[in-house]
Structures are given as structure tokens and as C-alpha cells.
Design a protein around this motif. Structure first.
Motif, mmCIF file in Angstrom:
data_model
loop_
_atom_site.group_PDB
_atom_site.id
_atom_site.type_symbol
_atom_site.label_atom_id
_atom_site.label_comp_id
_atom_site.label_asym_id
_atom_site.label_seq_id
_atom_site.Cartn_x
_atom_site.Cartn_y
_atom_site.Cartn_z
ATOM 1 N N THR A 36 33.687 -66.847 19.947
ATOM 2 C CA THR A 36 33.957 -67.889 20.937
ATOM 3 C C THR A 36 34.220 -69.200 20.220
ATOM 4 O OG1 THR A 36 32.635 -66.868 22.663
ATOM 5 C CG2 THR A 36 32.985 -69.231 22.831
ATOM 6 N N LEU A 54 36.610 -70.849 24.643
ATOM 7 C CA LEU A 54 37.603 -69.778 24.663
ATOM 8 C C LEU A 54 36.977 -68.583 23.964
ATOM 9 C CD1 LEU A 54 40.492 -68.665 25.062
ATOM 10 C CD2 LEU A 54 41.131 -69.814 22.925
ATOM 11 N N SER A 55 36.708 -67.516 24.719
ATOM 12 C CA SER A 55 36.032 -66.363 24.138
ATOM 13 C C SER A 55 36.986 -65.555 23.269
ATOM 14 C CB SER A 55 35.453 -65.474 25.232
ATOM 15 O OG SER A 55 36.504 -64.768 25.877
ATOM 16 N N GLY A 57 37.779 -62.664 23.769
ATOM 17 C CA GLY A 57 38.600 -61.880 24.675
ATOM 18 C C GLY A 57 39.614 -62.691 25.458
ATOM 19 N N GLY A 58 39.598 -64.005 25.255
ATOM 20 C CA GLY A 58 40.588 -64.863 25.889
ATOM 21 C C GLY A 58 40.125 -65.561 27.158
ATOM 22 N N ARG A 59 38.855 -65.397 27.505
ATOM 23 C CA ARG A 59 38.342 -66.051 28.705
ATOM 24 C C ARG A 59 38.057 -67.521 28.419
ATOM 25 N NH1 ARG A 59 33.214 -64.091 32.427
ATOM 26 N NH2 ARG A 59 33.200 -65.864 33.850
ATOM 27 N N THR A 60 38.471 -68.371 29.332
ATOM 28 C CA THR A 60 38.236 -69.805 29.180
ATOM 29 C C THR A 60 37.222 -70.287 30.206
ATOM 30 O OG1 THR A 60 40.087 -70.332 30.644
ATOM 31 C CG2 THR A 60 40.559 -70.248 28.281
ATOM 32 N N GLU A 61 36.444 -71.275 29.803
ATOM 33 C CA GLU A 61 35.502 -71.920 30.705
ATOM 34 C C GLU A 61 35.540 -73.419 30.434
ATOM 35 O OE1 GLU A 61 32.253 -68.236 31.031
ATOM 36 O OE2 GLU A 61 31.584 -70.270 30.594
ATOM 37 N N ASN A 67 37.490 -79.828 34.349
ATOM 38 C CA ASN A 67 38.264 -78.711 34.910
ATOM 39 C C ASN A 67 39.491 -79.231 35.650
ATOM 40 O OD1 ASN A 67 38.753 -76.004 35.325
ATOM 41 N ND2 ASN A 67 37.501 -75.894 37.172
#
Length: 115
Positions: A36, A54-55, A57-61, A67
Motif C-alpha cells: 500500500t 493506493l493498495s 490491488g489498486g484500491r484507493t481510499e 475526497n
């Protein structure tokens, strides 16, 4: 020895935009991509805050406060992490630092937003 170097900070008027970069060196590509990757910020007198992540695996938070205005992305080939910051507000003023996993941290870059 792995190293992260941020750039792109500066002085900008409220409503403006900046793009921060975080260049990794001495970190193998699989470690950079598999972990991450995050942007943090710390304003004077305040605790450090996680801004975006950005993980592997491509996940964003994103933090609620950014936001819709900030976007985290990466260039895997160049092992570089980005933070596009749009519609900046005075309260975004802080030192912004990047991190890869838990072991690699940058020194930070100053972002100052004036009204």
C-alpha cells in the motif's frame, strides 16, 4: 537502502492545484507495487493525517476532507507515486509525505495555500 523523495509542493492560491510526486529508489518494483502506498500530511500543531492510499490491488481510499478533490495514482515503471490536488483550500496547508508499506517514508514537501 530504499528511499522516497517527494517533490511538487509550493505556494498556491485557494482554488488552485498542485501535483505532488514521490519517487522511489532502492526499492524493488515488486515491493513498490505490492505494498500500500500512501500520502500523509501534518499541519503545525496537528496530528499526522492519512490523506490518500493506493493498495497493491489498486484500491484507493481518501480522507473525507479531500475526497473528490485529490487523486492518488502511480507510475509503476518509474516507481513514482502521485497526488493530484485540485480546488485547494487554506486548510490543506501542511507538510505532505509519502509512504510505501510501513518501512519506507519520505521527508515531506511543504504545501501552503493562501486565500
Amino acid at each position: 537502502q530504499g528511499r522516497l523523495v517527494e517533490s511538487g509542493g509550493g505556494l498556491v492560491q485557494a482554488g488552485g492545484a498542485l501535483r505532488l510526486s514521490c519517487k522511489a529508489s532502492g526499492i524493488i518494483t515488486s515491493v513498490f507495487n505490492g505494498n500500500t502506498k500512501s500520502w500523509y500530511r501534518q499541519a503545525p500543531g496537528k496530528q499526522r493525517e492519512l490523506v490518500a492510499s493506493l493498495s497493491g490491488g489498486g484500491r484507493t481510499e481518501y480522507a473525507d476532507s479531500v475526497n473528490g478533490r485529490f487523486t492518488i495514482s502511480k507510475d509503476s515503471a518509474k516507481k513514482t507515486l502521485f497526488l493530484q490536488m485540485n480546488n485547494l483550500k487554506v486548510e490543506d496547508t501542511a507538510v505532505y509525505s509519502c509512504a510505501v508499506g510501513e518501512n519506507y517514508w519520505g521527508q515531506g514537501t511543504q504545501v501552503t495555500v493562501f486565500s
